[in-house]
Design an enzyme around this catalytic site. Structure first.
Site, PDB file in Angstrom:
ATOM      1  N   THR A  71       0.802  -1.126  -0.045  1.00 46.44           N
ATOM      2  CA  THR A  71      -0.109   0.007  -0.069  1.00 46.44           C
ATOM      3  C   THR A  71       0.945   1.427  -0.011  1.00 46.44           C
ATOM      4  O   THR A  71       1.907   1.322   0.712  1.00 46.44           O
ATOM      5  CB  THR A  71      -1.007   0.016   1.281  1.00 46.44           C
ATOM      6  N   HIS A 112       2.313 -11.718  14.117  1.00 47.07           N
ATOM      7  CA  HIS A 112       3.475 -12.175  14.876  1.00 47.07           C
ATOM      8  C   HIS A 112       3.157 -13.651  15.239  1.00 47.07           C
ATOM      9  O   HIS A 112       4.092 -14.260  15.858  1.00 47.07           O
ATOM     10  CB  HIS A 112       3.664 -11.251  16.479  1.00 47.07           C
TER      11      HIS A 112
END
Length: 408
Positions: A319, A371
């Site tokens: 993006t 994560h």
């Protein structure tokens, strides 16, 4: 009389409902076969609904209605003759324009009698004091006869924070499109269901700028496409994904799925909201291939022609908030993907190069990642690999042969 029932076609798998965004024709209009008669929003894209036959149309749904796939939304009388001398069908006015058309012209104000203390809400003395304080007399509780505001009321009146002072205070309420609602839902889902973390780095784009300056004219002349930053970033990302495959993976239940290909979702701002068309097998594309495909997909997204299939199945997202002036941000993961790279604006800043302070075009880059399956070593290593490729594109992205890499 032969009546054709037009039903909502399926825009793609897993989509069971759409929303009538705009009717492009009016009830009773004569429509031609394949003429666009409506725009419908799904949770992934805005699509045009073409007439299946020629005839007089009768609408069976209103703008803003949610309709199931397979539901009848209009009838077409295919036996009706085309009105003689009719002009080609034009698009129906938008909803806001319709409201303006049906709104009656305001009546001419009647001459009002001159305001006096007997007819007004405040005495002349009180009115003068309130005007000096920029307080609306209507906002003061009067203690005089019939609730009129006296001079004493005006002297005791004090403006409060937020007291209206005659400026516009209108509000507007409108229903969000189905696409916008789905984007909102997915963003909240990403925040609530992933262990999202963001790591940052900065990139010196001096070498990329040199290559673009040297070859952009020849690239444009041969390929009819601009040599932009997106091809450099896409090539740098696909290289980094091969070095750190955990970033190019996703969670499915209790399993991790890794991909040996890179389908790169490119976030673009369209008229209906944020869209993420996918560049398939970007790792196999040349600079020309990447630029051409991004241009094609971005044009289709902005023209409202993008399909569900073209926005489904990406493995990683890029993006670019820099086109809007963003200096730094933490992009939100595009689920079920596990990583997204955020680009930002390019600012010339003083930096140390080989012990010397020089002015260089610098960009902050950010990697948001899940994560749960991507550790710090992989995330930081990935971002460093992107940085290395962009700061040494000649060697790491072009194999020291820019003309061959750019197909010149």
């Amino acid at each position: 009389m032969s009546i054709l029932e037009m039903k909502v076609p399926s825009p793609g798998e897993s989509i069971t409902e759409v929303e009538i965004a705009t009717w492009l024709v009016k009830d009773g209009d004569y429509v031609e076969k394949d003429q666009a008669i409506a725009e419908v929003d799904s949770d992934k894209a805005t699509l045009e609904l073409p007439a299946e036959a020629s005839g007089i149309i009768t609408l069976k749904a209103e703008e803003g209605d949610a309709v199931a796939v397979g539901q009848v939304v209009c009838l077409i009388d295919t036996g009706a003759a085309k009105p003689s001398g009719s002009a080609p069908a034009a698009e129906a006015p938008k909803a806001e324009e319709k409201k303006e058309e049906v709104k009656a012209a305001p009546a001419a104000p009647a001459s009002a009698p001159a305001a006096t203390y007997a007819t007004g809400s405040a005495s002349p003395a009180a009115k003068k004091i309130l005007d000096e304080k920029s307080i609306d007399a209507a906002s003061v509780q009067g203690t005089g006869k019939d609730g009129r505001v006296t001079k004493e009321d005006a002297l005791n009146a004090t403006p409060s924070m937020g007291t209206p002072t005659g400026g516009p205070r209108g509000t507007e309420r409108k229903k969000m499109s189905m696409l916008r609602r789905k984007v909102a839902e997915r963003l909240v889902e990403a925040k609530n269901t992933t262990a999202m973390l963001t790591t940052f780095n900065e990139v010196n784009l001096t070498e990329v700028n040199k290559l673009r300056t040297e070859f952009k004219d020849a690239f444009k002349a041969k390929h009819n496409a601009s040599l932009g930053f997106m091809s450099f970033f896409t090539k740098a990302v696909t290289r980094a994904l091969q070095l750190f495959p955990d970033v190019n993976s996703m969670i499915d239940g209790q399993e991790q799925i890794k991909f040996d290909f890179a389908d790169i979702s490119i976030a673009v701002s369209g008229p209906k909201g944020l869209m993420v068309p996918v560049v398939r097998n970007a790792e196999l594309l040349s600079f020309r291939g990447v630029e051409a495909e991004i241009k094609r997909l971005a044009t289709r997204a902005r023209d409202g022609q993008i399909t569900v299939d073209e926005m489904t199945g990406g493995t990683f997202t890029i993006t670019n908030g820099g086109v809007f002036g963003s200096m730094l941000s933490t992009p939100i993961i595009n689920p079920p993907q596990s990583g997204i790279l955020g680009m930002h604006n390019i600012i010339e800043r003083p930096v140390a190069v080989n012990g010397q302070v020089v002015i260089a075009p610098m960009m902050y880059i950010a990697l948001s990642y899940d994560h749960r399956i991507i550790d710090g070593r992989e995330s930081v290593g990935f971002l460093v690999a992107v940085k290395e490729a962009l700061e040494n594109p000649m060697e790491l992205l072009m194999n020291n042969d820019p003309k061959k890499a750019l197909e010149l």
